[in-house]
Design a protein around this motif. Structure first.
Motif, PDB file in Angstrom:
ATOM      1  N   ILE A 119      16.902 152.344  12.214  1.00 15.28           N
ATOM      2  CA  ILE A 119      16.499 153.745  12.285  1.00 15.28           C
ATOM      3  C   ILE A 119      15.369 154.097  11.618  1.00 15.28           C
ATOM      4  CG2 ILE A 119      17.467 155.904  11.268  1.00 15.28           C
ATOM      5  CD1 ILE A 119      20.240 154.538  10.416  1.00 15.28           C
ATOM      6  N   ASP A 120      14.518 154.549  12.260  1.00 13.31           N
ATOM      7  CA  ASP A 120      13.196 155.177  12.137  1.00 13.31           C
ATOM      8  C   ASP A 120      13.309 156.387  11.328  1.00 13.31           C
ATOM      9  OD1 ASP A 120      10.373 155.801  11.520  1.00 13.31           O
ATOM     10  OD2 ASP A 120      10.110 155.315  13.674  1.00 13.31           O
ATOM     11  N   THR A 121      13.215 156.781  10.001  1.00 15.62           N
ATOM     12  CA  THR A 121      13.273 157.873   9.338  1.00 15.62           C
ATOM     13  C   THR A 121      12.075 158.895   9.394  1.00 15.62           C
ATOM     14  OG1 THR A 121      13.078 156.874   7.160  1.00 15.62           O
ATOM     15  CG2 THR A 121      15.163 157.028   8.023  1.00 15.62           C
TER      16      THR A 121
ATOM     17  N   GLU B 231      15.888 157.194  16.164  1.00 21.07           N
ATOM     18  CA  GLU B 231      15.301 157.901  15.065  1.00 21.07           C
ATOM     19  C   GLU B 231      16.034 159.235  14.465  1.00 21.07           C
ATOM     20  OE1 GLU B 231      11.737 159.520  17.076  1.00 21.07           O
ATOM     21  OE2 GLU B 231      10.749 157.720  17.627  1.00 21.07           O
TER      22      GLU B 231
ATOM     23  N   LYS C 101      17.529 160.972  10.566  1.00 18.73           N
ATOM     24  CA  LYS C 101      17.963 161.083   9.092  1.00 18.73           C
ATOM     25  C   LYS C 101      18.883 159.784   9.041  1.00 18.73           C
ATOM     26  CE  LYS C 101      17.232 165.825   8.278  1.00 18.73           C
ATOM     27  NZ  LYS C 101      17.927 167.048   7.716  1.00 18.73           N
ATOM     28  N   PHE C 102      18.975 159.316   7.618  1.00 21.99           N
ATOM     29  CA  PHE C 102      20.042 158.262   7.422  1.00 21.99           C
ATOM     30  C   PHE C 102      20.731 158.908   6.021  1.00 21.99           C
ATOM     31  CE2 PHE C 102      20.553 154.318   4.519  1.00 21.99           C
ATOM     32  CZ  PHE C 102      21.605 153.850   5.373  1.00 21.99           C
TER      33      PHE C 102
END
Length: 70
Positions: A51-53, A15, A17-18
């Protein structure tokens, strides 16, 4: 998601930021993990990271790699 809760399917789940400028692998935004798996299947790529933003409307970032040559 803690390491304890992750399924043993070879996909890293995190989890946060990307930053698309820092990512050199193929990636795509999606609404769910299931969509990531579908994109991987349709493109012939291997899903390696999710990725969970938590940012709507497409909170999930899917990271793909080519399958290794056999």
């Amino acid at each position: 998601m803690s390491k304890r809760n992750q399924p043993d399917d070879g996909i890293e789940r995190v989890e946060g930021k990307f930053d698309p400028l820092d990512e050199e692998r193929d990636w795509s935004a999606a609404a769910s993990e299931e969509r990531c798996k579908r994109i991987a299947r349709n493109t012939g790529k291997r899903l390696v990271k999710i990725i969970d933003t938590k940012l709507e409307p497409l909170p999930i970032i899917c990271i793909f790699e080519d399958y290794p040559d056999e």
